[in-house]
Scaffold this motif. Structure first.
Motif, PDB file in Angstrom:
ATOM      1  N   ALA A 124       0.806  -1.228   0.000  1.00 25.55           N
ATOM      2  CA  ALA A 124       0.000   0.000   0.000  1.00 25.55           C
ATOM      3  C   ALA A 124       0.836   1.274   0.000  1.00 25.55           C
ATOM      4  O   ALA A 124       0.580   2.205   0.772  1.00 25.55           O
ATOM      5  N   VAL A 125       1.822   1.344  -0.882  1.00 18.03           N
ATOM      6  CA  VAL A 125       2.571   2.591  -1.053  1.00 18.03           C
ATOM      7  C   VAL A 125       1.567   3.659  -1.487  1.00 18.03           C
ATOM      8  O   VAL A 125       0.864   3.488  -2.482  1.00 18.03           O
ATOM      9  N   PRO A 126       1.449   4.758  -0.747  1.00 21.64           N
ATOM     10  CA  PRO A 126       0.315   5.667  -0.926  1.00 21.64           C
ATOM     11  C   PRO A 126       0.226   6.391  -2.257  1.00 21.64           C
ATOM     12  O   PRO A 126      -0.867   6.730  -2.714  1.00 21.64           O
ATOM     13  N   ASP A 127       1.369   6.649  -2.885  1.00 21.32           N
ATOM     14  CA  ASP A 127       1.333   7.345  -4.167  1.00 21.32           C
ATOM     15  C   ASP A 127       2.215   6.619  -5.169  1.00 21.32           C
ATOM     16  O   ASP A 127       3.018   5.765  -4.798  1.00 21.32           O
ATOM     17  N   LEU A 128       2.024   6.922  -6.427  1.00 17.73           N
ATOM     18  CA  LEU A 128       2.795   6.256  -7.470  1.00 17.73           C
ATOM     19  C   LEU A 128       4.266   6.619  -7.347  1.00 17.73           C
ATOM     20  O   LEU A 128       4.645   7.783  -7.482  1.00 17.73           O
ATOM     21  N   GLN A 129       5.081   5.611  -7.089  1.00 20.33           N
ATOM     22  CA  GLN A 129       6.529   5.797  -7.002  1.00 20.33           C
ATOM     23  C   GLN A 129       7.193   4.799  -7.935  1.00 20.33           C
ATOM     24  O   GLN A 129       6.811   3.629  -7.965  1.00 20.33           O
ATOM     25  N   LEU A 130       8.172   5.273  -8.670  1.00 20.80           N
ATOM     26  CA  LEU A 130       8.919   4.414  -9.586  1.00 20.80           C
ATOM     27  C   LEU A 130      10.316   4.167  -9.022  1.00 20.80           C
ATOM     28  O   LEU A 130      10.926   5.060  -8.439  1.00 20.80           O
ATOM     29  N   THR A 131      10.814   2.958  -9.193  1.00 24.59           N
ATOM     30  CA  THR A 131      12.179   2.655  -8.793  1.00 24.59           C
ATOM     31  C   THR A 131      13.142   3.301  -9.781  1.00 24.59           C
ATOM     32  O   THR A 131      12.742   3.802 -10.831  1.00 24.59           O
ATOM     33  N   LYS A 132      14.420   3.257  -9.453  1.00 24.65           N
ATOM     34  CA  LYS A 132      15.394   3.856 -10.371  1.00 24.65           C
ATOM     35  C   LYS A 132      15.468   3.087 -11.689  1.00 24.65           C
ATOM     36  O   LYS A 132      15.978   3.616 -12.684  1.00 24.65           O
ATOM     37  N   ASP A 133      14.946   1.851 -11.691  1.00 25.90           N
ATOM     38  CA  ASP A 133      14.861   1.077 -12.931  1.00 25.90           C
ATOM     39  C   ASP A 133      13.611   1.434 -13.733  1.00 25.90           C
ATOM     40  O   ASP A 133      13.432   0.941 -14.851  1.00 25.90           O
ATOM     41  N   GLY A 134      12.727   2.273 -13.142  1.00 28.48           N
ATOM     42  CA  GLY A 134      11.557   2.745 -13.855  1.00 28.48           C
ATOM     43  C   GLY A 134      10.288   1.950 -13.656  1.00 28.48           C
ATOM     44  O   GLY A 134       9.328   2.107 -14.419  1.00 28.48           O
ATOM     45  N   PHE A 135      10.252   1.104 -12.605  1.00 25.11           N
ATOM     46  CA  PHE A 135       9.079   0.264 -12.373  1.00 25.11           C
ATOM     47  C   PHE A 135       8.308   0.714 -11.137  1.00 25.11           C
ATOM     48  O   PHE A 135       8.899   1.212 -10.168  1.00 25.11           O
ATOM     49  N   GLU A 136       6.996   0.520 -11.167  1.00 27.46           N
ATOM     50  CA  GLU A 136       6.152   0.825 -10.009  1.00 27.46           C
ATOM     51  C   GLU A 136       6.684   0.054  -8.805  1.00 27.46           C
ATOM     52  O   GLU A 136       6.985  -1.134  -8.895  1.00 27.46           O
ATOM     53  N   THR A 137       6.793   0.717  -7.669  1.00 26.00           N
ATOM     54  CA  THR A 137       7.534   0.191  -6.531  1.00 26.00           C
ATOM     55  C   THR A 137       7.014  -1.141  -6.008  1.00 26.00           C
ATOM     56  O   THR A 137       7.807  -2.046  -5.703  1.00 26.00           O
ATOM     57  N   GLN A 138       5.707  -1.305  -5.876  1.00 24.91           N
ATOM     58  CA  GLN A 138       5.191  -2.561  -5.328  1.00 24.91           C
ATOM     59  C   GLN A 138       5.424  -3.725  -6.290  1.00 24.91           C
ATOM     60  O   GLN A 138       5.807  -4.818  -5.881  1.00 24.91           O
ATOM     61  N   PHE A 139       5.209  -3.491  -7.570  1.00 21.96           N
ATOM     62  CA  PHE A 139       5.451  -4.521  -8.575  1.00 21.96           C
ATOM     63  C   PHE A 139       6.925  -4.891  -8.616  1.00 21.96           C
ATOM     64  O   PHE A 139       7.287  -6.073  -8.678  1.00 21.96           O
ATOM     65  N   ALA A 140       7.793  -3.885  -8.547  1.00 20.93           N
ATOM     66  CA  ALA A 140       9.233  -4.123  -8.595  1.00 20.93           C
ATOM     67  C   ALA A 140       9.726  -4.887  -7.370  1.00 20.93           C
ATOM     68  O   ALA A 140      10.487  -5.854  -7.479  1.00 20.93           O
ATOM     69  N   THR A 141       9.273  -4.447  -6.198  1.00 22.64           N
ATOM     70  CA  THR A 141       9.732  -5.050  -4.948  1.00 22.64           C
ATOM     71  C   THR A 141       9.182  -6.454  -4.756  1.00 22.64           C
ATOM     72  O   THR A 141       9.924  -7.398  -4.434  1.00 22.64           O
ATOM     73  N   ASN A 142       7.879  -6.588  -4.937  1.00 25.11           N
ATOM     74  CA  ASN A 142       7.223  -7.854  -4.611  1.00 25.11           C
ATOM     75  C   ASN A 142       7.400  -8.911  -5.689  1.00 25.11           C
ATOM     76  O   ASN A 142       7.504 -10.100  -5.369  1.00 25.11           O
ATOM     77  N   HIS A 143       7.436  -8.494  -6.949  1.00 23.33           N
ATOM     78  CA  HIS A 143       7.534  -9.483  -8.031  1.00 23.33           C
ATOM     79  C   HIS A 143       8.862  -9.462  -8.787  1.00 23.33           C
ATOM     80  O   HIS A 143       9.594 -10.453  -8.780  1.00 23.33           O
ATOM     81  N   LEU A 144       9.162  -8.349  -9.453  1.00 23.89           N
ATOM     82  CA  LEU A 144      10.298  -8.358 -10.381  1.00 23.89           C
ATOM     83  C   LEU A 144      11.613  -8.747  -9.722  1.00 23.89           C
ATOM     84  O   LEU A 144      12.413  -9.487 -10.296  1.00 23.89           O
ATOM     85  N   SER A 145      11.861  -8.243  -8.514  1.00 23.73           N
ATOM     86  CA  SER A 145      13.121  -8.558  -7.834  1.00 23.73           C
ATOM     87  C   SER A 145      13.231 -10.055  -7.567  1.00 23.73           C
ATOM     88  O   SER A 145      14.305 -10.648  -7.720  1.00 23.73           O
ATOM     89  N   HIS A 146      12.117 -10.669  -7.180  1.00 26.17           N
ATOM     90  CA  HIS A 146      12.139 -12.108  -6.902  1.00 26.17           C
ATOM     91  C   HIS A 146      12.232 -12.922  -8.186  1.00 26.17           C
ATOM     92  O   HIS A 146      12.878 -13.973  -8.223  1.00 26.17           O
ATOM     93  N   PHE A 147      11.588 -12.442  -9.233  1.00 22.28           N
ATOM     94  CA  PHE A 147      11.697 -13.113 -10.529  1.00 22.28           C
ATOM     95  C   PHE A 147      13.153 -13.131 -10.987  1.00 22.28           C
ATOM     96  O   PHE A 147      13.683 -14.170 -11.398  1.00 22.28           O
ATOM     97  N   LEU A 148      13.821 -11.982 -10.902  1.00 22.46           N
ATOM     98  CA  LEU A 148      15.224 -11.909 -11.300  1.00 22.46           C
ATOM     99  C   LEU A 148      16.090 -12.787 -10.407  1.00 22.46           C
ATOM    100  O   LEU A 148      16.979 -13.503 -10.897  1.00 22.46           O
TER     101      LEU A 148
END
Length: 328
Positions: A124-148
């Protein structure tokens, strides 16, 4: 029927008869039985991650434990830390470079990995935040990092798998996945739609399940099995973006179903070492057993799964698109 079904039938709140992670280890007769095997657990600085590590420590397994804040993690793990078979790895799940560096550090010390537990997460990150790689923070943290991380450890997991103990990838999802599938191909970072904190969380947790299901489909026959799970409703650090008064009001009506962190680790430990899941995967678990079909009622709570939980086409699409996003 699960041996723990009765304990979950009439919950009475944290610390009730529902099992803990350590109880799962004992019930499977695994105390001291996994010496020489290797597990990687992400997000161990508090909560369920730390308790999962505590439970698996009882098996004698070698642990590689990742955290963004290693100082905080050292405090959380201090009570049961073993210098000879525990390794603390700095890994910031919002950075693909950090994941690559962490995986490199793990593989420098372990040529084989038997278990990967994708536990780290943000909610529940309150506002749209992008990582330095350009991905939405929750998607990047919860999924993409683990996929990689899985992709980088995959060869070591294939090498570790044996007829007696096949490798397992355990992905910690959440009941909140029940209300949303994954994003359309062109909207992973809310390029087309308005950002919604809980919607983004739900999308990421569905992605967790789809990753595990697709691992089973692609690698199950080669000895790597994927399982996903809802750990239960646990009052932990993952809710740090939610104001205390809002969180207190939200949990009050469901106090009887809340689990403490020791109980919250139980389903993860079942998926990781439970003997009933040897050589099997592609299933979403809750309350220490395979989840049953529930209603499409729009609720983010409850152990039953919904119509979005299994979707072969979207599971395959997410996999291929995730490969591109992480540069593989």
């Amino acid at each position: 029927m699960s041996r723990y079904a009765e304990a979950h039938a009439n919950p009475s709140g944290p610390g009730d008869a529902r099992p803990t992670g350590l109880q799962i280890v004992k019930d499977n007769g695994l105390e001291g039985k996994l010496v020489g095997k290797v597990a990687v657990i992400t997000g161990v600085s508090s909560g369920i991650g730390a308790e999962t590590a505590r439970a698996l420590d009882a098996t004698g397994i070698t642990l590689f434990l990742t955290a963004r804040d290693t100082t905080k993690a050292k405090t959380a793990l201090a009570e049961f830390w073993k210098e000879d078979r525990m390794h603390l790895i700095h890994m910031d799940q919002t950075s693909l470079e950090s994941v690559r560096n962490g995986a490199k550090e793990i593989l420098a010390k372990a040529s084989e990995v038997n278990i990967l537990i994708a536990n780290a997460g943000v909610m529940a990150v309150p506002d749209l935040q992008l990582t330095k790689d350009g991905f939405e923070t929750q998607f990047a943290t919860n999924h993409l990092s683990h996929f990689l991380l899985f992709e980088l450890l995959k060869s070591a997991m294939l090498k570790a798998s044996s007829a007696e103990f096949q490798s397992r990838v355990v992905v910690v999802s959440a009941s909140a996945h029940r209300v949303s599938g994954i994003a359309p191909t062109d909207d992973y970072n809310y390029e087309k739609s308005a950002y919604d904190a809980w919607g983004a969380y739900s999308r990421s947790k569905t992605a967790n399940i789809y990753m595990a299901n697709e691992i089973e489909r692609r690698f199950g026959s080669q000895g790597i099995h994927g399982l996903s799970l809802h750990p239960g409703n646990v009052y932990s650090g993952i809710g740090r973006f939610i104001p205390d008064e809002v969180m207190a009001a939200a949990v009050k009506p469901i106090m009887h179903v809340l689990k403490n962190t020791e109980q919250g680790a139980a389903t993860t430990v079942v998926a990781a070492v439970g003997k009933e899941w040897e050589g099997r995967g592609g299933v979403y678990l809750a309350d220490c057993a395979e989840s049953e079909r529930g209603e499409d009622d729009g609720s983010i709570l409850g152990p039953r799964y919904s119509s979005v939980t299994y979707n072969k086409n979207d599971e395959g699409r997410l996999w291929e698109e995730s490969l591109k996003m992480v540069g593989l």
